[in-house]
Design an enzyme around this catalytic site. Structure first.
Site, mmCIF file in Angstrom:
data_model
loop_
_atom_site.group_PDB
_atom_site.id
_atom_site.type_symbol
_atom_site.label_atom_id
_atom_site.label_comp_id
_atom_site.label_asym_id
_atom_site.label_seq_id
_atom_site.Cartn_x
_atom_site.Cartn_y
_atom_site.Cartn_z
ATOM 1 N N THR A 1 0.827 -1.212 0.000
ATOM 2 C CA THR A 1 0.000 0.000 0.000
ATOM 3 C C THR A 1 0.860 1.260 0.000
ATOM 4 O OG1 THR A 1 -1.476 1.258 1.444
ATOM 5 C CG2 THR A 1 -0.094 -0.324 2.533
ATOM 6 N N GLU B 1 0.308 3.565 1.929
ATOM 7 C CA GLU B 1 0.296 4.088 3.304
ATOM 8 C C GLU B 1 1.634 3.888 4.020
ATOM 9 O OE1 GLU B 1 -3.122 3.463 5.678
ATOM 10 O OE2 GLU B 1 -4.494 3.647 3.996
ATOM 11 N N LYS C 1 2.139 -3.400 7.362
ATOM 12 C CA LYS C 1 2.401 -3.582 5.925
ATOM 13 C C LYS C 1 3.858 -3.229 5.607
ATOM 14 C CE LYS C 1 -0.109 -4.571 3.015
ATOM 15 N NZ LYS C 1 -0.509 -5.901 2.474
HETATM 16 P P1 NAD Z 1 -9.842 -7.361 2.187
HETATM 17 O O1 NAD Z 1 -9.831 -7.051 3.652
HETATM 18 O O2 NAD Z 1 -11.057 -7.077 1.397
HETATM 19 O O3 NAD Z 1 -9.494 -8.912 1.962
HETATM 20 C C1 NAD Z 1 -8.492 -9.565 2.679
HETATM 21 C C2 NAD Z 1 -8.633 -11.061 2.441
HETATM 22 O O4 NAD Z 1 -7.570 -11.726 3.154
HETATM 23 C C3 NAD Z 1 -9.950 -11.649 2.950
HETATM 24 O O5 NAD Z 1 -10.491 -12.550 2.010
HETATM 25 C C4 NAD Z 1 -9.538 -12.377 4.221
HETATM 26 O O6 NAD Z 1 -10.391 -13.499 4.520
HETATM 27 C C5 NAD Z 1 -8.140 -12.813 3.881
HETATM 28 N N1 NAD Z 1 -7.312 -13.035 5.087
HETATM 29 C C6 NAD Z 1 -7.202 -12.211 6.155
HETATM 30 N N2 NAD Z 1 -6.379 -12.764 7.066
HETATM 31 C C7 NAD Z 1 -5.949 -13.945 6.545
HETATM 32 C C8 NAD Z 1 -5.071 -14.958 7.015
HETATM 33 N N3 NAD Z 1 -4.462 -14.871 8.198
HETATM 34 N N4 NAD Z 1 -4.861 -16.040 6.217
HETATM 35 C C9 NAD Z 1 -5.477 -16.149 5.003
HETATM 36 N N5 NAD Z 1 -6.329 -15.224 4.532
HETATM 37 C C10 NAD Z 1 -6.561 -14.121 5.289
HETATM 38 O O7 NAD Z 1 -8.570 -6.605 1.614
HETATM 39 P P2 NAD Z 1 -8.368 -5.867 0.202
HETATM 40 O O8 NAD Z 1 -8.894 -4.507 0.308
HETATM 41 O O9 NAD Z 1 -8.818 -6.779 -0.859
HETATM 42 O O10 NAD Z 1 -6.772 -5.760 0.178
HETATM 43 C C11 NAD Z 1 -5.981 -6.801 -0.375
HETATM 44 C C12 NAD Z 1 -4.515 -6.400 -0.257
HETATM 45 O O11 NAD Z 1 -4.296 -5.174 -0.951
HETATM 46 C C13 NAD Z 1 -4.044 -6.164 1.162
HETATM 47 O O12 NAD Z 1 -2.738 -6.674 1.272
HETATM 48 C C14 NAD Z 1 -4.038 -4.647 1.308
HETATM 49 O O13 NAD Z 1 -3.075 -4.235 2.243
HETATM 50 C C15 NAD Z 1 -3.670 -4.236 -0.104
HETATM 51 N N6 NAD Z 1 -4.141 -2.910 -0.550
HETATM 52 C C16 NAD Z 1 -5.467 -2.592 -0.449
HETATM 53 C C17 NAD Z 1 -5.900 -1.374 -0.949
HETATM 54 C C18 NAD Z 1 -7.361 -0.977 -0.864
HETATM 55 O O14 NAD Z 1 -7.686 0.164 -1.193
HETATM 56 N N7 NAD Z 1 -8.268 -1.861 -0.494
HETATM 57 C C19 NAD Z 1 -4.989 -0.484 -1.531
HETATM 58 C C20 NAD Z 1 -3.639 -0.851 -1.592
HETATM 59 C C21 NAD Z 1 -3.224 -2.077 -1.099
HETATM 60 O O1 DAU Z 2 -4.157 3.946 0.472
HETATM 61 C C1 DAU Z 2 -4.352 2.577 0.380
HETATM 62 C C2 DAU Z 2 -5.207 2.105 1.539
HETATM 63 O O2 DAU Z 2 -6.536 2.561 1.265
HETATM 64 C C3 DAU Z 2 -5.199 0.596 1.720
HETATM 65 O O3 DAU Z 2 -3.904 0.183 2.062
HETATM 66 C C4 DAU Z 2 -6.176 0.182 2.824
HETATM 67 O O4 DAU Z 2 -6.238 -1.240 2.895
HETATM 68 C C5 DAU Z 2 -7.562 0.709 2.462
HETATM 69 O O5 DAU Z 2 -8.470 0.413 3.496
HETATM 70 C C6 DAU Z 2 -7.501 2.219 2.235
HETATM 71 O O6 DAU Z 2 -7.215 2.909 3.472
HETATM 72 P P1 DAU Z 2 -7.963 4.275 3.871
HETATM 73 O O7 DAU Z 2 -7.889 4.437 5.332
HETATM 74 O O8 DAU Z 2 -7.510 5.391 3.019
HETATM 75 O O9 DAU Z 2 -9.477 3.877 3.387
HETATM 76 P P2 DAU Z 2 -10.893 4.118 4.071
HETATM 77 O O10 DAU Z 2 -11.914 3.736 3.060
HETATM 78 O O11 DAU Z 2 -10.996 3.537 5.424
HETATM 79 O O12 DAU Z 2 -10.922 5.715 4.233
HETATM 80 C C7 DAU Z 2 -10.747 6.591 3.136
HETATM 81 C C8 DAU Z 2 -10.779 8.018 3.666
HETATM 82 O O13 DAU Z 2 -12.102 8.309 4.118
HETATM 83 C C9 DAU Z 2 -9.885 8.252 4.853
HETATM 84 O O14 DAU Z 2 -9.357 9.559 4.782
HETATM 85 C C10 DAU Z 2 -10.812 8.137 6.052
HETATM 86 C C11 DAU Z 2 -12.137 8.655 5.512
HETATM 87 N N1 DAU Z 2 -13.352 8.056 6.086
HETATM 88 C C12 DAU Z 2 -13.466 6.701 6.100
HETATM 89 C C13 DAU Z 2 -14.592 6.087 6.593
HETATM 90 C C14 DAU Z 2 -14.705 4.581 6.639
HETATM 91 C C15 DAU Z 2 -14.402 8.858 6.533
HETATM 92 O O15 DAU Z 2 -14.293 10.119 6.499
HETATM 93 N N2 DAU Z 2 -15.514 8.250 7.015
HETATM 94 C C16 DAU Z 2 -15.663 6.902 7.078
HETATM 95 O O16 DAU Z 2 -16.716 6.428 7.568
#
Ligand code: NAD
Ligand code: DAU
Length: 364
Positions: A142, A144, A171
Site C-alpha cells: 500500500t 500508506e 504492511k
Molecule cells: P480485504 O480485507 O477485502 O481482503 C483480505 C482477504 O484476506 C480476505 O479474504 C480475508 O479473509 C483474507 N485473510 C485475512 N487474514 C488472513 C489470514 N491470516 N490467512 C489467510 N487469509 C486471510 O482486503 P483488500 O482490500 O482486498 O486488500 C488486499 C490487499 O491489498 C491487502 O494486502 C491490502 O493491504 C492491499 N491494498 C489494499 C488497498 C485498498 O484500497 N483496499 C490499496 C492498496 C493495497
Molecule cells: O491507500 C491505500 C489504503 O486505502 C489501503 O492500504 C487500505 O487497505 C484501504 O483500506 C484504504 O485505506 P484508507 O484508510 O484510506 O481507506 P478508508 O476507506 O478507510 O478511508 C478513506 C478516507 O475516508 C480516509 O481519509 C478516512 C475517511 N473516512 C473513512 C470512513 C470509513 C471517513 O471520512 N468516514 C468513514 O466512515
C-alpha cells in the site's frame, strides 16, 4: 515474459483478490491454475467467487480454506499444487480496525507474510540448495507505508518508509521481509504499493461502499475530521491489470508504485458520489447531502496520499483505463444490483460457509 502456471492467490476471497481472480479468468491468454488460499476472516466471502467456482472449480480453480500463519497447511498447499507463483493479497486491511486492535494485523500481515515467504523459499529449493528460477513471489502493498504528504509532492518508489498507523506499520514490516528474502536468499520477489482502490465486492466498512449503502438506506454519512483528507483513487480492475503486468514482466527485487493520478478530498468525493447515487435511486441530492455528519477524526489520520506511478507507466507500459466518474458509476450500479450480497453481509449469513461446509464434510 514469465510463464505463470500454478498461481497461489492468498486472500482471494476478499475485495481485490476476488477481482484479481475474475480478471485472470476473463483473460483469453491465461491458461494457468489458480489456488485461492483464504482464511475467510470477516472480510472474506465465498459468494465473491461462486460463479468462478461453478465454471472452473476442480479444474483450473481451487479453494483452500486456511490461515497463512499455519505453516504445515501452507507447505501442504505448495506441494499439492506444485505452486510456482504467489500473489499475496491476504491481509488485515482496514485502518480503523488496526487502531482498535493491532494484534491481528501483526499476526496476519507480518507473521503470515513471513510464513508465506519462508514456505516459498523452502518449496522452491533445488536439490543443490539453489532456488528455482521459474518462480515468483509478488507481494501486494500500500501507499500508506510512505506516511503522509502535505499539499505538495508525491510518493515515489524511493520515498523513505514512514508508516503511521498500526495497519501501515504492519504492511511496512511485511514489505521489508519480502525484500529481505530477495536480498538474502535470492527469492524472486516483486512488490507493488497501490493507492486507494474502489469497485465491486469491497467490504462495506471502507469509505466508498459504506457511503453508497448509507445513502440507499437514508442513514447519516460520517465524515472524519474536516473531510479534507486526500486520497488517490483507482478502480480495482486497473490495479489488477498493473499487478498482472508486474508479475509477467516486472524486475525481481523491484518495487512499483500504482496509483490513479486522481486525488480527491473526501468531502468532494462524497458530493460526487451523492449525485451519482441520487440519480440512480431517483432521490433528491440535497436531501442526501443533509445527512452528512462530521464526526470525530480518525486517530493519526494521514492527511494526503498521492502516487507518482511514472515507473510502471514508463517501464512496463501500464496506464489507468477507467476514469473516476465512470468507475464510481459502475460501482454504484453494482451495489444497487447486488442486494442479496449486501443482505448476507448484514445478517452475517455469508460467514456460515465454514460451518455449513465442515458439517457437510463430517457427514460424508
Ligand atoms: P480485504 O480485507 O477485502 O481482503 C483480505 C482477504 O484476506 C480476505 O479474504 C480475508 O479473509 C483474507 N485473510 C485475512 N487474514 C488472513 C489470514 N491470516 N490467512 C489467510 N487469509 C486471510 O482486503 P483488500 O482490500 O482486498 O486488500 C488486499 C490487499 O491489498 C491487502 O494486502 C491490502 O493491504 C492491499 N491494498 C489494499 C488497498 C485498498 O484500497 N483496499 C490499496 C492498496 C493495497
Ligand atoms: O491507500 C491505500 C489504503 O486505502 C489501503 O492500504 C487500505 O487497505 C484501504 O483500506 C484504504 O485505506 P484508507 O484508510 O484510506 O481507506 P478508508 O476507506 O478507510 O478511508 C478513506 C478516507 O475516508 C480516509 O481519509 C478516512 C475517511 N473516512 C473513512 C470512513 C470509513 C471517513 O471520512 N468516514 C468513514 O466512515
Amino acid at each position: 515474459m514469465r510463464a505463470l502456471k500454478n498461481i497461489l492467490v492468498s486472500g482471494g476471497a476478499g475485495f481485490i483478490g476476488c477481482n484479481f481472480i475474475r480478471f485472470l479468468f476473463s483473460k483469453k491468454d491465461f491458461s494457468g491454475r489458480i489456488i485461492n488460499l483464504d482464511a475467510l476472516s470477516y472480510a472474506g466471502n465465498m459468494a465473491n467467487l461462486s460463479d468462478i467456482e461453478t465454471q472452473f472449480g476442480g479444474d483450473r480453480y481451487f479453494f483452500e480454506h486456511g490461515n497463512i500463519c499455519d505453516r504445515p497447511f501452507v507447505e501442504r498447499v505448495f506441494k499439492e499444487y506444485d505452486i510456482d507463483t504467489v500473489v499475496h493479497f491476504a491481509a488485515e486491511s482496514h485502518v480503523d480496525r488496526s487502531i482498535l486492535g493491532p494484534q491481528a494485523f501483526i499476526e496476519t500481515n507480518v507473521v503470515g507474510t513471513w510464513t508465506l515467504l519462508d514456505s516459498a523459499r523452502c518449496a522452491w529449493k533445488n536439490t543443490d540448495n539453489s532456488l528455482r528460477e521459474d518462480v515468483l513471489f509478488h507481494h501486494i502493498s500500500t501507499d500508506e507505508v510512505y506516511g503522509s504528504l502535505t499539499e505538495t509532492g508525491y510518493f515515489t518508489e524511493k520515498t523513505p518508509y514512514d508508516p503511521r498507523s498500526p495497519y501501515s506499520a504492519s504492511k511496512a514490516s511485511s514489505d521489508h521481509f519480502a525484500l529481505a528474502y530477495y536480498h538474502t536468499y535470492g527469492l524472486p520477489v516483486t512488490l507493488s504499493n497501490c493507492s486507494n482502490n474502489y469497485g465491486p465486492y469491497q467490504f462495506p466498512e471502507k469509505l466508498v461502499p459504506l457511503m453508497i449503502l448509507n445513502m440507499i438506506d437514508g442513514k447519516r454519512l460520517p465524515v472524519y475530521g474536516d473531510g479534507k483528507n486526500i486520497r488517490d483513487w483507482l478502480y480495482v480492475e486497473d490495479h489488477n491489470a498493473a499487478v498482472w503486468l508486474i508479475m509477467e514482466k516486472g524486475k525481481a527485487g523491484d518495487t512499483y508504485n500504482i496509483g490513479g493520478e486522481n486525488e480527491w478530498e473526501n468531502i468532494k468525493l462524497l458530493y460526487t458520489l451523492i449525485d451519482i447515487v441520487a440519480d440512480k435511486i431517483k432521490a433528491d441530492p440535497q436531501k442526501i447531502k443533509n445527512t452528512i455528519t462530521f464526526v470525530q477524526d480518525r486517530l493519526g489520520h494521514d492527511r494526503r496520499y498521492a502516487i507518482d506511478c511514472s515507473k510502471i507507466k514508463n517501464n512496463l507500459g501500464w496506464k489507468r483505463t477507467v476514469n473516476f466518474k465512470e468507475g464510481l458509476e459502475r460501482t454504484v450500479e453494482w451495489y444497487c444490483a447486488n442486494h442479496p450480497w449486501i443482505e448476507n453481509i448484514r445478517t452475517g449469513e455469508y460467514q456460515r460457509w465454514i460451518e455449513k461446509n465442515y458439517s457437510q464434510r463430517s457427514k460424508k
